[in-house]
Design a protein around this motif. Structure first.
Motif, PDB file in Angstrom:
ATOM      1  N   GLN A 107       2.586  -1.237   3.935  1.00 14.30           N
ATOM      2  CA  GLN A 107       2.372  -2.630   4.337  1.00 14.30           C
ATOM      3  C   GLN A 107       2.004  -3.470   3.113  1.00 14.30           C
ATOM      4  O   GLN A 107       1.320  -3.002   2.204  1.00 14.30           O
ATOM      5  N   ALA A 108       2.458  -4.720   3.098  1.00 14.60           N
ATOM      6  CA  ALA A 108       2.254  -5.600   1.951  1.00 14.60           C
ATOM      7  C   ALA A 108       0.770  -5.818   1.686  1.00 14.60           C
ATOM      8  O   ALA A 108      -0.041  -5.905   2.616  1.00 14.60           O
ATOM      9  N   VAL A 109       0.428  -5.888   0.411  1.00 14.89           N
ATOM     10  CA  VAL A 109      -0.931  -6.248   0.012  1.00 14.89           C
ATOM     11  C   VAL A 109      -0.893  -7.657  -0.571  1.00 14.89           C
ATOM     12  O   VAL A 109       0.115  -8.074  -1.149  1.00 14.89           O
ATOM     13  N   SER A 110      -1.971  -8.382  -0.402  1.00  7.87           N
ATOM     14  CA  SER A 110      -2.039  -9.747  -0.925  1.00  7.87           C
ATOM     15  C   SER A 110      -2.963  -9.860  -2.119  1.00  7.87           C
ATOM     16  O   SER A 110      -3.000 -10.902  -2.783  1.00  7.87           O
ATOM     17  N   ASP A 111      -3.705  -8.759  -2.392  1.00 11.34           N
ATOM     18  CA  ASP A 111      -4.636  -8.746  -3.513  1.00 11.34           C
ATOM     19  C   ASP A 111      -4.645  -7.343  -4.107  1.00 11.34           C
ATOM     20  O   ASP A 111      -4.498  -6.360  -3.377  1.00 11.34           O
ATOM     21  N   TRP A 112      -4.804  -7.252  -5.416  1.00 16.45           N
ATOM     22  CA  TRP A 112      -4.799  -5.938  -6.074  1.00 16.45           C
ATOM     23  C   TRP A 112      -5.908  -5.034  -5.539  1.00 16.45           C
ATOM     24  O   TRP A 112      -5.787  -3.804  -5.595  1.00 16.45           O
ATOM     25  N   ASN A 113      -6.976  -5.627  -5.009  1.00 15.90           N
ATOM     26  CA  ASN A 113      -8.096  -4.839  -4.512  1.00 15.90           C
ATOM     27  C   ASN A 113      -7.942  -4.424  -3.058  1.00 15.90           C
ATOM     28  O   ASN A 113      -8.833  -3.773  -2.502  1.00 15.90           O
ATOM     29  N   ASP A 114      -6.806  -4.771  -2.449  1.00 14.72           N
ATOM     30  CA  ASP A 114      -6.588  -4.398  -1.051  1.00 14.72           C
ATOM     31  C   ASP A 114      -6.387  -2.897  -0.876  1.00 14.72           C
ATOM     32  O   ASP A 114      -6.550  -2.370   0.220  1.00 14.72           O
ATOM     33  N   SER A 115      -5.993  -2.210  -1.942  1.00 13.91           N
ATOM     34  CA  SER A 115      -5.695  -0.780  -1.848  1.00 13.91           C
ATOM     35  C   SER A 115      -5.920  -0.116  -3.201  1.00 13.91           C
ATOM     36  O   SER A 115      -5.803  -0.765  -4.246  1.00 13.91           O
ATOM     37  N   ALA A 116      -6.229   1.177  -3.154  1.00 12.95           N
ATOM     38  CA  ALA A 116      -6.354   1.938  -4.393  1.00 12.95           C
ATOM     39  C   ALA A 116      -5.010   2.517  -4.825  1.00 12.95           C
ATOM     40  O   ALA A 116      -4.891   3.119  -5.897  1.00 12.95           O
ATOM     41  N   TYR A 117      -4.004   2.348  -3.967  1.00 14.64           N
ATOM     42  CA  TYR A 117      -2.667   2.899  -4.241  1.00 14.64           C
ATOM     43  C   TYR A 117      -1.665   1.783  -3.970  1.00 14.64           C
ATOM     44  O   TYR A 117      -1.351   1.488  -2.825  1.00 14.64           O
ATOM     45  N   VAL A 118      -1.179   1.154  -5.029  1.00 13.00           N
ATOM     46  CA  VAL A 118      -0.310  -0.017  -4.893  1.00 13.00           C
ATOM     47  C   VAL A 118       1.027   0.250  -5.578  1.00 13.00           C
ATOM     48  O   VAL A 118       1.071   0.663  -6.747  1.00 13.00           O
ATOM     49  N   VAL A 119       2.104   0.018  -4.845  1.00  6.50           N
ATOM     50  CA  VAL A 119       3.455   0.310  -5.331  1.00  6.50           C
ATOM     51  C   VAL A 119       4.347  -0.909  -5.134  1.00  6.50           C
ATOM     52  O   VAL A 119       4.252  -1.596  -4.106  1.00  6.50           O
ATOM     53  N   GLY A 120       5.205  -1.182  -6.109  1.00 10.58           N
ATOM     54  CA  GLY A 120       6.202  -2.231  -5.976  1.00 10.58           C
ATOM     55  C   GLY A 120       7.558  -1.616  -5.669  1.00 10.58           C
ATOM     56  O   GLY A 120       8.017  -0.732  -6.396  1.00 10.58           O
ATOM     57  N   CYS A 121       8.180  -2.040  -4.583  1.00 12.00           N
ATOM     58  CA  CYS A 121       9.470  -1.493  -4.155  1.00 12.00           C
ATOM     59  C   CYS A 121      10.506  -2.615  -4.137  1.00 12.00           C
ATOM     60  O   CYS A 121      10.237  -3.701  -3.617  1.00 12.00           O
TER      61      CYS A 121
ATOM     62  N   ASP B 139       0.858  -1.175   0.000  1.00 17.85           N
ATOM     63  CA  ASP B 139       0.000   0.000   0.000  1.00 17.85           C
ATOM     64  C   ASP B 139       0.902   1.235   0.000  1.00 17.85           C
ATOM     65  O   ASP B 139       1.813   1.351   0.822  1.00 17.85           O
ATOM     66  N   GLY B 140       0.658   2.149  -0.923  1.00 19.61           N
ATOM     67  CA  GLY B 140       1.555   3.294  -1.081  1.00 19.61           C
ATOM     68  C   GLY B 140       1.550   4.269   0.071  1.00 19.61           C
ATOM     69  O   GLY B 140       2.452   5.104   0.176  1.00 19.61           O
ATOM     70  N   ASN B 141       0.558   4.179   0.950  1.00 18.73           N
ATOM     71  CA  ASN B 141       0.501   5.068   2.108  1.00 18.73           C
ATOM     72  C   ASN B 141       1.059   4.421   3.365  1.00 18.73           C
ATOM     73  O   ASN B 141       1.865   5.011   4.070  1.00 18.73           O
ATOM     74  N   THR B 142       0.640   3.178   3.632  1.00 17.26           N
ATOM     75  CA  THR B 142       1.067   2.513   4.873  1.00 17.26           C
ATOM     76  C   THR B 142       2.360   1.732   4.702  1.00 17.26           C
ATOM     77  O   THR B 142       3.001   1.370   5.687  1.00 17.26           O
TER      78      THR B 142
END
Length: 285
Positions: free
Chosen positions: A249-263, A244-247
């Protein structure tokens, strides 16, 4: 351009400008400046009446003493570049000037600094917060500029500003890339030409993986990027997290967040490189 080496002289120079209500922009750097830094500095110069750039390799954010020793330094070339862009002040302090006594402050960033870089570089972000807060107190900037390549650092600085109630606007500046796609970094100076070509595969892999959104799972995306990079001689992925681009914290599904970043962090030989890519980003994020 003024080259100033002490906090007292910096304050003497800036206070009359503050008294006149001049806007002051700050770009904190560790030197070895490249066109990525230049993009930050140009934006700072364009948006403020006074532009201050600090050039200081901060020892408290290195958990590897050898990495600190090898970090590129060339203050003469840095100052020449800054003057050509129109910077008002280059602040080039010594370690003794910034740390006349040990800085024992310990910041609590919750989970922001427990993941990704924080997991592999313990104490790094505490050192970042120490030096950036010192610079903010010394310069008292209206705005401060940070590159989005250091995505986690940007989140940490914003949280630090919130905690300390420092009246400064934090401006994130998009990643500047070499023609190959490799994210510009001072550490690139330590790469051979062959290694630069190898390292360009980091961004190629990230870019290819953006097609996976909503078509393949998070885990499949993680595996694709990690395996593709690790198959290249000379490259080794230290971590690749989709968060999640704000927290952060890892996401497990694309729908977990509206802001998803790969680092990602990758070793190219013994040079550690970081990069990131946005998979999903809501408007005005």
């Amino acid at each position: 351009m003024e080259i100033i080496k002490t906090v007292a002289d910096l304050d003497r120079f800036l206070q009359p400008l503050r008294d006149k209500g001049k806007s002051i922009g700050l770009v904190p750097t560790m030197g070895a400046l490249h066109q990525g830094h230049a993009a930050l500095v140009k934006q700072c110069v364009g948006e403020n009446e006074v532009a201050v750039v600090s050039v200081f390799v901060n020892p408290t954010q290195f958990n590897d003493k050898e990495d600190f020793r090898l970090y590129p330094r060339n203050s003469d070339a840095d100052c020449a570049l800054l003057e050509s862009i129109g910077v008002t002040v280059a602040f080039v302090p010594s370690v003794e000037e910034m740390y006349p006594e040990p800085d024992t402050r310990v910041f609590d960033f919750g989970m922001l600094d427990k993941v990704m870089e924080g997991r592999f570089r313990p104490g790094h972000f505490n050192g970042v917060a120490q030096i950036v807060s010192k610079l903010f107190y010394a310069v008292k900037p209206t705005r401060a500029y940070f590159g989005e390549k250091d995505f986690q650092q940007l989140a940490i600085v914003r949280e630090m500003v919130r905690q300390l109630a420092i009246p400064v606007e934090i401006v994130g500046v998009p990643i500047v890339r070499e023609t190959s796609g490799l994210a510009m970094s001072s550490r690139n100076l330590r790469l051979s030409e062959e290694q630069r070509q190898e390292a360009a595969e980091i961004y190629r892999s990230l870019r290819l993986s953006t097609d996976f959104v909503n078509e393949k799972s998070i885990q499949e995306t993680l595996d694709f990027v990690t395996n593709r990079i690790n198959q290249i001689d000379g490259l080794r992925v230290e971590y690749f997290d989709i968060v999640d681009g704000n927290t952060l914290q890892a996401v497990s599904d694309w729908n977990d967040s509206a802001y998803v970043v790969g680092c990602i962090a990758v070793f190219c030989g013994d040079v550690r490189l970081i990069d990131n890519i946005s998979y999903k980003k809501i408007e005005n994020q």
